[in-house]
Design a protein around this motif. Structure first.
Motif, PDB file in Angstrom:
ATOM      1  N   LEU A  97       0.835  -1.198   0.000  1.00 54.45           N
ATOM      2  CA  LEU A  97       0.000   0.000   0.000  1.00 54.45           C
ATOM      3  C   LEU A  97       0.874   1.254   0.000  1.00 54.45           C
ATOM      4  N   PRO A  98       0.476   2.296  -0.742  1.00 56.90           N
ATOM      5  CA  PRO A  98       1.299   3.503  -0.810  1.00 56.90           C
ATOM      6  C   PRO A  98       1.171   4.404   0.410  1.00 56.90           C
ATOM      7  N   ARG A  99       0.136   4.195   1.218  1.00 54.80           N
ATOM      8  CA  ARG A  99      -0.069   4.990   2.423  1.00 54.80           C
ATOM      9  C   ARG A  99      -0.224   4.065   3.620  1.00 54.80           C
ATOM     10  N   GLU A 100       0.097   4.590   4.790  1.00 60.19           N
ATOM     11  CA  GLU A 100       0.007   3.762   5.990  1.00 60.19           C
ATOM     12  C   GLU A 100      -1.453   3.488   6.336  1.00 60.19           C
ATOM     13  N   GLU A 101      -1.695   2.267   6.781  1.00 59.45           N
ATOM     14  CA  GLU A 101      -3.044   1.825   7.122  1.00 59.45           C
ATOM     15  C   GLU A 101      -2.963   0.976   8.381  1.00 59.45           C
ATOM     16  N   VAL A 102      -3.890   1.201   9.301  1.00 62.73           N
ATOM     17  CA  VAL A 102      -3.964   0.402  10.520  1.00 62.73           C
ATOM     18  C   VAL A 102      -5.195  -0.485  10.433  1.00 62.73           C
ATOM     19  N   ARG A 103      -4.992  -1.768  10.645  1.00 57.20           N
ATOM     20  CA  ARG A 103      -6.077  -2.743  10.549  1.00 57.20           C
ATOM     21  C   ARG A 103      -6.191  -3.490  11.877  1.00 57.20           C
ATOM     22  N   GLU A 117     -10.998  -5.135   9.973  1.00 51.65           N
ATOM     23  CA  GLU A 117     -11.440  -3.798   9.572  1.00 51.65           C
ATOM     24  C   GLU A 117     -10.277  -2.810   9.575  1.00 51.65           C
ATOM     25  N   VAL A 118     -10.323  -1.890   8.624  1.00 56.77           N
ATOM     26  CA  VAL A 118      -9.367  -0.781   8.600  1.00 56.77           C
ATOM     27  C   VAL A 118      -9.826   0.254   9.618  1.00 56.77           C
ATOM     28  N   MET A 119      -8.952   0.568  10.561  1.00 50.63           N
ATOM     29  CA  MET A 119      -9.291   1.515  11.617  1.00 50.63           C
ATOM     30  C   MET A 119      -8.792   2.920  11.327  1.00 50.63           C
ATOM     31  N   ALA A 120      -7.778   3.031  10.479  1.00 52.25           N
ATOM     32  CA  ALA A 120      -7.243   4.356  10.156  1.00 52.25           C
ATOM     33  C   ALA A 120      -6.399   4.274   8.900  1.00 52.25           C
ATOM     34  N   ARG A 121      -6.415   5.351   8.140  1.00 53.52           N
ATOM     35  CA  ARG A 121      -5.505   5.518   7.008  1.00 53.52           C
ATOM     36  C   ARG A 121      -4.796   6.847   7.192  1.00 53.52           C
ATOM     37  N   GLY A 122      -3.525   6.874   6.822  1.00 54.03           N
ATOM     38  CA  GLY A 122      -2.768   8.084   7.082  1.00 54.03           C
ATOM     39  C   GLY A 122      -1.915   8.521   5.924  1.00 54.03           C
ATOM     40  N   THR A 123      -0.939   9.343   6.236  1.00 57.29           N
ATOM     41  CA  THR A 123       0.010   9.820   5.246  1.00 57.29           C
ATOM     42  C   THR A 123       1.013   8.713   4.980  1.00 57.29           C
ATOM     43  N   ILE A 124       2.073   9.044   4.263  1.00 55.18           N
ATOM     44  CA  ILE A 124       3.040   8.006   3.914  1.00 55.18           C
ATOM     45  C   ILE A 124       3.788   7.483   5.132  1.00 55.18           C
ATOM     46  N   ASP A 125       3.783   8.224   6.242  1.00 55.82           N
ATOM     47  CA  ASP A 125       4.554   7.758   7.393  1.00 55.82           C
ATOM     48  C   ASP A 125       3.787   7.777   8.714  1.00 55.82           C
ATOM     49  N   ALA A 126       2.478   7.995   8.670  1.00 62.50           N
ATOM     50  CA  ALA A 126       1.738   8.023   9.932  1.00 62.50           C
ATOM     51  C   ALA A 126       0.262   7.771   9.702  1.00 62.50           C
ATOM     52  N   GLY A 142     -18.560  -8.064  19.940  1.00 58.24           N
ATOM     53  CA  GLY A 142     -18.462  -9.177  20.873  1.00 58.24           C
ATOM     54  C   GLY A 142     -17.106  -9.854  20.821  1.00 58.24           C
ATOM     55  N   SER A 143     -16.093  -9.093  20.472  1.00 55.86           N
ATOM     56  CA  SER A 143     -14.747  -9.643  20.331  1.00 55.86           C
ATOM     57  C   SER A 143     -14.054  -9.715  21.685  1.00 55.86           C
ATOM     58  N   THR A 144     -13.342 -10.810  21.910  1.00 59.05           N
ATOM     59  CA  THR A 144     -12.591 -10.972  23.156  1.00 59.05           C
ATOM     60  C   THR A 144     -11.083 -10.883  22.940  1.00 59.05           C
ATOM     61  N   ALA A 145     -10.677 -10.702  21.689  1.00 53.47           N
ATOM     62  CA  ALA A 145      -9.244 -10.599  21.400  1.00 53.47           C
ATOM     63  C   ALA A 145      -9.041  -9.815  20.106  1.00 53.47           C
ATOM     64  N   ILE A 146      -7.869  -9.201  20.008  1.00 57.54           N
ATOM     65  CA  ILE A 146      -7.548  -8.358  18.858  1.00 57.54           C
ATOM     66  C   ILE A 146      -6.127  -8.660  18.397  1.00 57.54           C
ATOM     67  N   ILE A 147      -5.935  -8.648  17.096  1.00 60.66           N
ATOM     68  CA  ILE A 147      -4.596  -8.590  16.511  1.00 60.66           C
ATOM     69  C   ILE A 147      -4.529  -7.299  15.708  1.00 60.66           C
ATOM     70  N   LEU A 148      -3.555  -6.471  16.001  1.00 61.29           N
ATOM     71  CA  LEU A 148      -3.351  -5.235  15.257  1.00 61.29           C
ATOM     72  C   LEU A 148      -2.362  -5.480  14.124  1.00 61.29           C
ATOM     73  N   ALA A 149      -2.527  -4.731  13.052  1.00 63.79           N
ATOM     74  CA  ALA A 149      -1.568  -4.801  11.950  1.00 63.79           C
ATOM     75  C   ALA A 149      -1.522  -3.444  11.270  1.00 63.79           C
ATOM     76  N   HIS A 150      -0.350  -3.060  10.841  1.00 61.97           N
ATOM     77  CA  HIS A 150      -0.249  -1.865  10.005  1.00 61.97           C
ATOM     78  C   HIS A 150       0.961  -2.010   9.098  1.00 61.97           C
ATOM     79  N   ASN A 151       0.980  -1.219   8.057  1.00 61.81           N
ATOM     80  CA  ASN A 151       2.050  -1.321   7.072  1.00 61.81           C
ATOM     81  C   ASN A 151       3.021  -0.151   7.182  1.00 61.81           C
ATOM     82  N   HIS A 152       4.240  -0.406   6.732  1.00 61.07           N
ATOM     83  CA  HIS A 152       5.251   0.635   6.584  1.00 61.07           C
ATOM     84  C   HIS A 152       5.516   0.815   5.090  1.00 61.07           C
TER      85      HIS A 152
END
Length: 201
Positions: A97-103, A117-126, A142-152
């Motif tokens: 992805l060309p921009r940072e995204e938090v999932r 789900e995508v929780m945020a999209r940002g600039t190229i570095d944030a 009703g979620s009891t656990a989360i895995i976070l992921a984002h790209n650089h």
């Protein structure tokens, strides 16, 4: 050699289009890998090939099929114990992805995926993520656990100090509600890093 192999693979993907070989070589020369080509925007593809609309449509169709296949690998499986399938899915979704995204991957009590789900999209570095909104979304599902992921987008998956502090903030907010944050995975062209695996959380 790398460009030639990329062109060969793209020629196959575009085989139903006129000038498929020419278009494939043009894409390979510009993007170097199939993965980078699939992640390119229609605007960038249009600047490289003769029939941008047709090429973009063919590539988008293949990319969507690939994501569906990878998503099937994690369906009804405990993601915590199948990290290879999880990382393959995240790479397909986020690595180029060309921009940072938090999932956020919201899991049930058996660590099976409820929703990604995508929780945020940002600039190229944030990318700004609001911890409270993330926790509220977990409760809604009703979620009891989360895995976070984002790209650089830089291509380097090395976690930053901000990545670590964000993860710890989410963990602190989630713990009183009995929501577990299993991991935070940083995804990039050059690989992936699990913050838990390297001892940062």
């Amino acid at each position: 050699m790398r460009t030639r192999e990329c062109a060969r693979q793209l020629s196959y993907l575009l085989r139903d289009l006129p000038d498929a070989t020419h278009e494939a070589w043009a894409l390979a020369a510009e993007f170097e890998t199939v993965a980078a080509t699939l992640a390119a925007s229609p605007h960038r593809i249009n600047a490289v090939v003769r029939d941008g609309a047709a090429v973009s449509a063919a590539l988008a169709s293949f990319a969507e099929t690939m994501r569906e296949v990878l998503a099937c690998r994690v369906e009804d499986r405990p993601l915590v114990s199948d990290s290879a399938a999880l990382h393959d899915l995240l790479r397909a979704q986020m690595a180029f992805l060309p921009r940072e995204e938090v999932r956020a991957l919201f899991l049930d009590a058996r660590n099976r995926l409820i929703r990604s789900e995508v929780m945020a999209r940002g600039t190229i570095d944030a990318a700004a993520i609001h911890v409270r909104e993330l926790i509220h979304r977990a409760l809604d599902l009703g979620s009891t656990a989360i895995i976070l992921a984002h790209n650089h987008p830089s291509g380097d998956p090395t976690p930053s100090a901000h990545d670590v502090s964000l993860t710890r903030a989410v963990m602190s907010a989630a713990a009183p509600l009995n929501i577990t944050v299993h991991d935070h995975v940083v995804v990039a062209r050059d690989g992936q890093v699990s913050l838990r695996a390297v001892g940062l959380i």
